[in-house]
Design an enzyme around this catalytic site. Structure first.
Site, mmCIF file in Angstrom:
data_model
loop_
_atom_site.group_PDB
_atom_site.id
_atom_site.type_symbol
_atom_site.label_atom_id
_atom_site.label_comp_id
_atom_site.label_asym_id
_atom_site.label_seq_id
_atom_site.Cartn_x
_atom_site.Cartn_y
_atom_site.Cartn_z
ATOM 1 N N LYS A 78 -7.006 3.462 -3.678
ATOM 2 C CA LYS A 78 -7.619 3.123 -1.761
ATOM 3 C C LYS A 78 -7.562 4.902 -2.068
ATOM 4 O O LYS A 78 -6.965 5.588 -1.941
ATOM 5 C CB LYS A 78 -6.822 2.321 -1.563
ATOM 6 C CG LYS A 78 -6.319 2.654 0.660
ATOM 7 C CD LYS A 78 -5.537 2.193 0.954
ATOM 8 C CE LYS A 78 -5.354 1.706 2.549
ATOM 9 N NZ LYS A 78 -4.586 1.438 2.753
ATOM 10 N N LYS A 116 -10.484 0.470 -2.281
ATOM 11 C CA LYS A 116 -10.677 0.149 -1.007
ATOM 12 C C LYS A 116 -10.762 1.631 -0.405
ATOM 13 O O LYS A 116 -9.403 1.800 -0.723
ATOM 14 C CB LYS A 116 -8.440 -0.374 -0.916
ATOM 15 C CG LYS A 116 -8.681 -0.780 0.697
ATOM 16 C CD LYS A 116 -7.225 -1.257 1.319
ATOM 17 C CE LYS A 116 -7.178 -1.337 2.418
ATOM 18 N NZ LYS A 116 -5.833 -1.567 3.044
ATOM 19 N N ASP A 135 0.643 -1.664 -0.298
ATOM 20 C CA ASP A 135 0.395 0.095 -0.064
ATOM 21 C C ASP A 135 0.811 1.431 0.148
ATOM 22 O O ASP A 135 1.665 1.222 1.015
ATOM 23 C CB ASP A 135 -0.949 0.322 1.617
ATOM 24 C CG ASP A 135 -2.074 -1.191 1.224
ATOM 25 O OD1 ASP A 135 -1.708 -1.986 0.737
ATOM 26 O OD2 ASP A 135 -2.838 -1.012 1.316
#
Length: 332
Positions: free
Chosen positions: A232, A268, A169
């Site tokens: 995300k 996400k 991430d």
């Protein structure tokens, strides 16, 4: 389902999973990027309709909540993380709900989608999850601000992959978005993707710091063009994290990218999603905008840990007719 010749079925998280072609990226298309707009009032009207009219009950609700569990990135990102805490979190990921409750709903092998930790805890998590099929995700690139020296950010990715992280991430440089330097954002994201190698990369946009929904739309497209496997919303550390309007903008960008390239990109939402009913709203939004294929953990994740405790309480109520105290559902 499209691209069936390129997809294979496996079993993970107690549910049939499908692997699909990774996003190879594409050349930066500035006409497409600059043409992206966001009608804020229309977006807000669309999102306002979701919480009130999307509801499921009884066994249907239990099934949707089980699906939400399979899509959770169970996370600990605290300065006082210890190996013991991470090991307990991994145990929770492997058995997210009490065994008798999982048996009662017919999903005894249900697990969360991943465990997410800082780089320092990657080896601990990898060892604790060995043989479970649950991937370890590492936050990287100077998380959460993304302001550490650039070579160190790239090196951090490489070290986490070397330590066993299967997902990375990363945080983008927000200044590239705020100054409209889309080429710099593209180049940065492309190098981060290259550093990840076989590990999947989730690009954290930190949407609460991007100023406008139009910036969110453009940043989403640029990161996908540069090869992001997921986009995300947030680090969870900003003052504003995942919201429905931001989510709608991002998943419509995903839909546009898939229509143009044939490649599916994951989504996400992270930060601020702590109630079981909120997870149902996000799942219904994904179903309506992108379809059932995006209701699986290879294309959808929740960046939330407290969410799991509330879902577990709801499932206990479904099975037993009684709610338990929240303190009985500690994460680690």
């Amino acid at each position: 389902m499209t691209q069936t010749t390129l997809e294979t079925t496996t079993v993970a998280a107690g549910l049939p999973q499908v692997s699909h072609p990774r996003n190879p990226g594409m050349a930066l298309d500035m006409d497409w990027v600059m043409g992206a707009q966001a009608n804020t009032s229309a977006i807000e009207r669309r999102c306002a309709t979701l919480p009130g009219r999307r509801t499921v009950k009884k066994e249907y609700q239990a099934a949707w909540l089980a699906r939400a569990i399979s899509c959770i990135d169970l996370t600990t990102l605290a300065g006082d993380d210890t190996p013991g805490r991470v090991k307990r979190l991994c145990a929770k990921a492997m058995q997210p709900v009490r065994a008798d409750l999982l048996e009662a709903i017919g999903l005894p092998d249900l697990t969360t989608g991943a465990v997410c930790v800082y780089h320092e805890m990657v080896p601990v998590a990898v060892e604790a999850l060995a043989g479970s099929g649950i991937p370890v995700a590492a936050v990287s690139t100077g998380f959460p601000a993304g302001l550490s020296p650039y070579p160190l950010r790239v090196k951090e990715i490489e070290e986490s992959v070397k330590a066993g992280a299967e997902e990375i991430d990363i945080v983008i440089s927000r200044r590239h978005v705020l100054t409209g330097n889309w080429q710099a954002l593209y180049d940065e994201m492309k190098e981060f993707r290259a550093a990840c190698g076989e590990a999947h990369v989730k690009a954290i946009l930190a949407t609460g710091e991007l100023g406008t929904l139009r910036n969110v739309a453009r940043a989403s497209l640029v990161c996908m063009m540069a090869g992001a496997d997921f986009i995300k919303t947030s680090t969870g550390k900003e003052s504003v994290n995942a919201t429905l309007p931001v989510s709608l903008v991002m998943i419509r960008a995903i839909r546009a990218y898939q229509q143009a390239t044939g490649i599916r990109i994951g989504y996400k939402p992270a930060g601020g999603i702590s109630k079981a009913k909120d997870s149902l709203v996000y799942l219904s939004l994904m179903k309506e905008e992108l379809g059932d294929r995006w209701l699986r953990p290879d294309l959808f994740r929740f960046g939330a840990s407290s969410l799991l405790g509330d879902i577990e309480r709801q499932l206990e109520h479904h099975v037993t007719g009684a709610y338990s105290a929240s303190w009985r559902h500690a994460m680690a």
